[in-house]
Design a protein around this motif. Sequence first.
Motif, mmCIF file in Angstrom:
data_model
loop_
_atom_site.group_PDB
_atom_site.id
_atom_site.type_symbol
_atom_site.label_atom_id
_atom_site.label_comp_id
_atom_site.label_asym_id
_atom_site.label_seq_id
_atom_site.Cartn_x
_atom_site.Cartn_y
_atom_site.Cartn_z
ATOM 1 N N ARG A 77 0.915 -1.378 0.165
ATOM 2 C CA ARG A 77 -0.154 0.136 0.129
ATOM 3 C C ARG A 77 0.984 1.395 0.067
ATOM 4 O O ARG A 77 0.378 2.329 0.152
ATOM 5 C CB ARG A 77 -0.872 -0.239 1.277
ATOM 6 N N SER A 78 2.008 1.072 -0.153
ATOM 7 C CA SER A 78 3.103 2.021 -0.603
ATOM 8 C C SER A 78 3.204 3.093 0.656
ATOM 9 O O SER A 78 3.121 4.429 0.435
ATOM 10 C CB SER A 78 2.707 3.017 -1.665
ATOM 11 N N VAL A 79 3.409 2.546 1.929
ATOM 12 C CA VAL A 79 3.344 3.447 3.159
ATOM 13 C C VAL A 79 4.473 2.954 3.771
ATOM 14 O O VAL A 79 4.709 1.646 3.891
ATOM 15 C CB VAL A 79 2.157 3.712 3.959
ATOM 16 N N ASN A 80 5.098 3.822 4.918
ATOM 17 C CA ASN A 80 6.100 3.206 5.816
ATOM 18 C C ASN A 80 5.477 2.994 7.159
ATOM 19 O O ASN A 80 4.667 4.138 7.614
ATOM 20 C CB ASN A 80 7.139 4.292 5.777
ATOM 21 N N LEU A 81 5.803 2.281 7.816
ATOM 22 C CA LEU A 81 5.844 1.843 9.336
ATOM 23 C C LEU A 81 6.960 1.752 10.051
ATOM 24 O O LEU A 81 7.994 1.335 9.463
ATOM 25 C CB LEU A 81 4.920 0.430 9.500
ATOM 26 N N HIS A 82 7.097 2.304 11.124
ATOM 27 C CA HIS A 82 7.913 2.157 12.177
ATOM 28 C C HIS A 82 7.453 1.222 13.164
ATOM 29 O O HIS A 82 6.976 1.386 14.031
ATOM 30 C CB HIS A 82 8.273 3.490 12.991
ATOM 31 N N TYR A 83 8.078 -0.344 12.668
ATOM 32 C CA TYR A 83 7.233 -1.321 13.669
ATOM 33 C C TYR A 83 8.534 -2.087 14.119
ATOM 34 O O TYR A 83 9.362 -2.470 13.549
ATOM 35 C CB TYR A 83 6.695 -2.268 12.398
ATOM 36 N N GLU A 84 8.378 -2.252 15.666
ATOM 37 C CA GLU A 84 9.394 -3.080 16.179
ATOM 38 C C GLU A 84 8.666 -4.534 16.555
ATOM 39 O O GLU A 84 7.515 -4.299 16.948
ATOM 40 C CB GLU A 84 9.637 -2.345 17.629
ATOM 41 N N CYS A 85 9.632 -5.566 16.762
ATOM 42 C CA CYS A 85 9.384 -6.667 17.335
ATOM 43 C C CYS A 85 9.874 -6.593 18.866
ATOM 44 O O CYS A 85 10.884 -7.028 19.078
ATOM 45 C CB CYS A 85 9.966 -7.954 16.634
ATOM 46 N N ILE A 86 8.797 -6.429 19.676
ATOM 47 C CA ILE A 86 9.027 -6.504 21.013
ATOM 48 C C ILE A 86 7.767 -6.676 21.991
ATOM 49 O O ILE A 86 6.845 -6.563 21.410
ATOM 50 C CB ILE A 86 9.756 -5.113 21.229
ATOM 51 N N ASP A 87 7.963 -6.866 23.189
ATOM 52 C CA ASP A 87 6.724 -7.127 24.064
ATOM 53 C C ASP A 87 6.499 -5.898 24.723
ATOM 54 O O ASP A 87 7.456 -5.007 24.950
ATOM 55 C CB ASP A 87 7.028 -8.389 25.016
ATOM 56 N N ALA A 88 5.200 -5.878 25.217
ATOM 57 C CA ALA A 88 4.718 -4.509 25.834
ATOM 58 C C ALA A 88 5.548 -4.269 27.155
ATOM 59 O O ALA A 88 5.500 -3.071 27.322
ATOM 60 C CB ALA A 88 3.409 -4.703 26.174
ATOM 61 N N ALA A 89 5.956 -5.380 27.778
ATOM 62 C CA ALA A 89 6.610 -5.063 28.878
ATOM 63 C C ALA A 89 8.024 -4.316 28.859
ATOM 64 O O ALA A 89 8.819 -3.573 29.716
ATOM 65 C CB ALA A 89 6.966 -6.244 29.697
ATOM 66 N N SER A 90 8.831 -4.458 27.547
ATOM 67 C CA SER A 90 10.014 -4.030 27.411
ATOM 68 C C SER A 90 10.219 -2.891 26.130
ATOM 69 O O SER A 90 10.907 -2.353 26.363
ATOM 70 C CB SER A 90 10.746 -5.279 26.676
ATOM 71 N N VAL A 91 9.071 -2.404 25.758
ATOM 72 C CA VAL A 91 8.997 -1.206 24.674
ATOM 73 C C VAL A 91 9.050 -0.116 25.480
ATOM 74 O O VAL A 91 8.794 0.312 26.665
ATOM 75 C CB VAL A 91 7.767 -1.504 23.764
#
Length: 200
Positions: A77-91
């Motif tokens: 869909r031609s957009v950018n995401l700032h996506y991390e693979c991490i759990d909620a307790a660590s972010v």
Amino acid sequence: MKANWNNRYDSKEYQYGLEPNDFFKKQIQLLAAGRMLVPAAGEGRDAVFAAQLGWETHAFDSSDSAQGKANKLAGERSVNLHYECIDAASVRYPLESFDVIALVYFHQMPMERYKFHQQCIKWLKPGGKIILEGFHKKQLGLASGGPKILDMLFDKEELSQDFEGLRIESMEEKECILNEGPLHQGKAFVIDLVATKPLA
């Protein structure tokens, strides 16, 4: 837990569909685009939609399978995401750095949920909003999705306590029919919340 979510997302099919959650979609279309956080973003349907509307969209999930599918959808869909693979307790994010935090079907055990919701308040800019849709406690026993543990489901009293200090713009418990991919189908009981962080 990570393995469970990876197993859920480890298929070509998008388990919660490609289109954004209806409540989320309706609410963000009322707002000027800014900086958004989508916790537990899964396969990216909400985060990608926000990015399409011009939001600087940050997202995370504990599943790398979900992250891969979200990034694929963003590319298509031609957009950018700032996506991390991490759990909620660590972010970690800077304080007062988001205009909106969107919590769409993100359920945790009570203590973890409360701590995370309190952290979300700290991440919100003054005037920023929490947009939340999740399963109500009446959802227990229905086959349309959600945790099978009562304590992980929501009610008004608990959410009011979690987001104490914010101004509750609206909070509604309702019955609806879900049609969000194979895992959210049929009659459901949900709760919708919009809350704003005071300017001072």
